[in-house]
Design a protein around this motif. Structure first.
Motif, PDB file in Angstrom:
ATOM      1  N   CYS A   1       0.826  -1.204   0.000  1.00  8.59           N
ATOM      2  CA  CYS A   1       0.000   0.000   0.000  1.00  8.59           C
ATOM      3  C   CYS A   1       0.860   1.254   0.000  1.00  8.59           C
ATOM      4  N   GLY A   2       0.372   2.290  -0.682  1.00 11.92           N
ATOM      5  CA  GLY A   2       1.110   3.540  -0.761  1.00 11.92           C
ATOM      6  C   GLY A   2       0.483   4.691  -0.014  1.00 11.92           C
ATOM      7  N   SER A   3      -0.602   4.403   0.736  1.00 12.04           N
ATOM      8  CA  SER A   3      -1.315   5.480   1.415  1.00 12.04           C
ATOM      9  C   SER A   3      -2.309   4.898   2.414  1.00 12.04           C
ATOM     10  N   PHE A   4      -2.873   5.768   3.239  1.00 10.94           N
ATOM     11  CA  PHE A   4      -3.962   5.380   4.132  1.00 10.94           C
ATOM     12  C   PHE A   4      -5.142   4.856   3.326  1.00 10.94           C
ATOM     13  N   GLU A   5      -5.467   5.533   2.229  1.00 17.16           N
ATOM     14  CA  GLU A   5      -6.591   5.096   1.397  1.00 17.16           C
ATOM     15  C   GLU A   5      -6.364   3.684   0.859  1.00 17.16           C
ATOM     16  N   ASP A   6      -5.143   3.391   0.424  1.00 18.69           N
ATOM     17  CA  ASP A   6      -4.827   2.039  -0.052  1.00 18.69           C
ATOM     18  C   ASP A   6      -5.044   1.006   1.049  1.00 18.69           C
ATOM     19  N   ALA A   7      -4.567   1.314   2.239  1.00 18.14           N
ATOM     20  CA  ALA A   7      -4.699   0.371   3.352  1.00 18.14           C
ATOM     21  C   ALA A   7      -6.159   0.161   3.719  1.00 18.14           C
ATOM     22  N   LEU A   8      -6.929   1.238   3.698  1.00 17.96           N
ATOM     23  CA  LEU A   8      -8.363   1.131   3.992  1.00 17.96           C
ATOM     24  C   LEU A   8      -9.044   0.254   2.942  1.00 17.96           C
ATOM     25  N   THR A   9      -8.676   0.419   1.692  1.00 18.16           N
ATOM     26  CA  THR A   9      -9.223  -0.408   0.618  1.00 18.16           C
ATOM     27  C   THR A   9      -8.877  -1.882   0.839  1.00 18.16           C
ATOM     28  N   ALA A  10      -7.617  -2.145   1.160  1.00 18.71           N
ATOM     29  CA  ALA A  10      -7.181  -3.521   1.395  1.00 18.71           C
ATOM     30  C   ALA A  10      -7.950  -4.152   2.543  1.00 18.71           C
ATOM     31  N   TRP A  11      -8.140  -3.410   3.612  1.00 21.85           N
ATOM     32  CA  TRP A  11      -8.879  -3.906   4.779  1.00 21.85           C
ATOM     33  C   TRP A  11     -10.336  -4.210   4.423  1.00 21.85           C
TER      34      TRP A  11
ATOM     35  N   ALA B   1      -4.161  -0.692  -9.470  1.00 16.39           N
ATOM     36  CA  ALA B   1      -5.026  -0.108 -10.491  1.00 16.39           C
ATOM     37  C   ALA B   1      -4.625   1.357 -10.634  1.00 16.39           C
ATOM     38  N   TRP B   2      -5.301   2.065 -11.550  1.00 14.58           N
ATOM     39  CA  TRP B   2      -4.952   3.465 -11.807  1.00 14.58           C
ATOM     40  C   TRP B   2      -6.202   4.332 -11.745  1.00 14.58           C
ATOM     41  N   ARG B   3      -6.057   5.530 -11.215  1.00 14.71           N
ATOM     42  CA  ARG B   3      -7.165   6.488 -11.118  1.00 14.71           C
ATOM     43  C   ARG B   3      -6.703   7.821 -11.707  1.00 14.71           C
ATOM     44  N   GLU B   4      -7.487   8.363 -12.599  1.00  9.87           N
ATOM     45  CA  GLU B   4      -7.095   9.601 -13.278  1.00  9.87           C
ATOM     46  C   GLU B   4      -7.226  10.805 -12.370  1.00  9.87           C
ATOM     47  N   ASP B   5      -6.258  11.706 -12.495  1.00  7.79           N
ATOM     48  CA  ASP B   5      -6.316  13.029 -11.864  1.00  7.79           C
ATOM     49  C   ASP B   5      -6.128  14.044 -12.982  1.00  7.79           C
ATOM     50  N   PRO B   6      -7.177  14.786 -13.356  1.00 10.03           N
ATOM     51  CA  PRO B   6      -7.106  15.669 -14.522  1.00 10.03           C
ATOM     52  C   PRO B   6      -6.135  16.825 -14.368  1.00 10.03           C
ATOM     53  N   THR B   7      -5.634  17.048 -13.135  1.00 11.42           N
ATOM     54  CA  THR B   7      -4.695  18.163 -12.936  1.00 11.42           C
ATOM     55  C   THR B   7      -3.238  17.711 -13.010  1.00 11.42           C
TER      56      THR B   7
ATOM     57  N   GLY C   1       2.965   7.877 -14.500  1.00 12.29           N
ATOM     58  CA  GLY C   1       2.384   6.621 -14.930  1.00 12.29           C
ATOM     59  C   GLY C   1       2.778   6.267 -16.350  1.00 12.29           C
ATOM     60  N   PRO C   2       2.904   4.978 -16.655  1.00 11.34           N
ATOM     61  CA  PRO C   2       3.206   4.549 -18.022  1.00 11.34           C
ATOM     62  C   PRO C   2       1.971   4.689 -18.907  1.00 11.34           C
ATOM     63  N   ALA C   3       2.169   4.702 -20.205  1.00  7.23           N
ATOM     64  CA  ALA C   3       1.025   4.754 -21.126  1.00  7.23           C
ATOM     65  C   ALA C   3       0.134   3.525 -20.892  1.00  7.23           C
ATOM     66  N   PRO C   4      -1.174   3.693 -20.865  1.00  8.67           N
ATOM     67  CA  PRO C   4      -1.953   4.902 -21.142  1.00  8.67           C
ATOM     68  C   PRO C   4      -2.338   5.665 -19.877  1.00  8.67           C
ATOM     69  N   TRP C   5      -1.526   5.575 -18.808  1.00  5.78           N
ATOM     70  CA  TRP C   5      -1.905   6.147 -17.517  1.00  5.78           C
ATOM     71  C   TRP C   5      -1.103   7.406 -17.199  1.00  5.78           C
TER      72      TRP C   5
ATOM     73  N   TYR D   1      -2.669   8.175 -11.190  1.00  3.87           N
ATOM     74  CA  TYR D   1      -1.795   7.705 -10.123  1.00  3.87           C
ATOM     75  C   TYR D   1      -2.206   6.289  -9.744  1.00  3.87           C
ATOM     76  N   ASP D   2      -1.263   5.548  -9.165  1.00  3.97           N
ATOM     77  CA  ASP D   2      -1.536   4.156  -8.824  1.00  3.97           C
ATOM     78  C   ASP D   2      -2.243   4.052  -7.480  1.00  3.97           C
ATOM     79  N   MET D   3      -3.044   3.014  -7.348  1.00  6.60           N
ATOM     80  CA  MET D   3      -3.844   2.785  -6.153  1.00  6.60           C
ATOM     81  C   MET D   3      -4.123   1.295  -6.016  1.00  6.60           C
TER      82      MET D   3
END
Length: 244
Positions: A6-16, A203-209, A220-224, A228-230
């Motif tokens: 996991c790379g964040s609190f959100e990742d860990a919460l998802t895993a749990w 997985a990958w989630r788009e951030d338009p900024t 991120g590699p193409a097409p990402w 950012y990774d999640m």
């Protein structure tokens, strides 16, 4: 045992929420994983029942550290242990790809003083002699080795992982990682004899900024390129459904 990277609190919460029981908590996974903040660890421990192994790594690239970088690592290690980390993942190498025995012993003793788990991470995959390295880590009382069998992906490292498990598995835990997912986890475990795997379930989630007109923060590699990774809840669930 399934361990989710996991790379964040959100990742860990998802895993749990997807049923995982143990995570390796990092920051900056695009650099291979760096030390997470104590605040991030606090949130994970407060909001989940996860067993948390925290990464201790001050920068990207390799694992041959300067004295000041080591000083930072030991300060961060103690802070994370004080905040309730269940163990630490770390790796110290010398310039020739050998185990830095002095730093490894010091870190292991610190972790064991808190009665927590000492994990030598995939710095192991950069050693010249995996058997000699495993024997040294056993002598230094390290609890677990995370490895891909000295290959880019654990599937290709099956012969080495299998040998490590067969020769040293009763003295130190062998945890396989890199490229492990629901389609190959069981087969890797059967071929190697290991009982635990490490997976990013990425997985990958788009951030338009991510990009402006004249600047880019893309990694991120193409097409990402705009993402950012999640951790993916669906991918973790598929692993959990294997009975891990």
């Amino acid at each position: 045992m399934l361990e989710i990277c996991c790379g964040s609190f959100e990742d860990a919460l998802t895993a749990w929420e997807a049923g995982a029981k143990r995570v390796e908590l990092n920051s900056a996974l695009h650099l291979g994983g760096l030390t997470p903040s104590a605040a991030c660890l606090d949130l994970v421990k407060k909001k989940t029942g996860l067993q948390v192994i925290c990464m201790v790594r001050p920068r990207g690239a390799g694992f041959c550290y300067t004295s000041s970088q080591k000083e930072q690592m030991f300060a961060e290690a103690e802070e994370l242990l004080d905040h309730g980390s269940d163990g630490l993942a770390f790796g110290f190498l010398g310039p020739e790809g050998e185990i830095d025995q002095a730093a490894t012993e010091q870190m292991t003793k610190l972790i064991h003083r808190y009665q927590k788990t000492a994990v030598f991470h995939r710095a192991f995959d950069c050693v010249k002699d995996p058997d000699a390295a495993a024997q040294q880590l056993i002598a230094l009382n390290v609890d677990r080795i995370l490895t891909s069998g000295l290959e880019d992906k654990a599937w290709d490292g099956i012969p080495v992982i299998s040998r490590l498990q067969q020769q040293y598995g009763k003295q130190i835990e062998i945890l396989a990682g890199s490229g492990i997912n629901a389609s190959n986890a069981r087969e890797i475990m059967e071929k190697t004899g290991i009982s635990q795997v490490h997976s990013s379930c990425r997985a990958w989630r788009e951030d338009p900024t991510t990009r402006g007109e004249r600047v880019s923060y893309s990694f991120g590699p193409a097409p990402w390129e705009m993402a950012y990774d999640m951790v993916s809840k669906d991918l973790v669930r598929k692993m959990v459904e294997l009975g891990l």
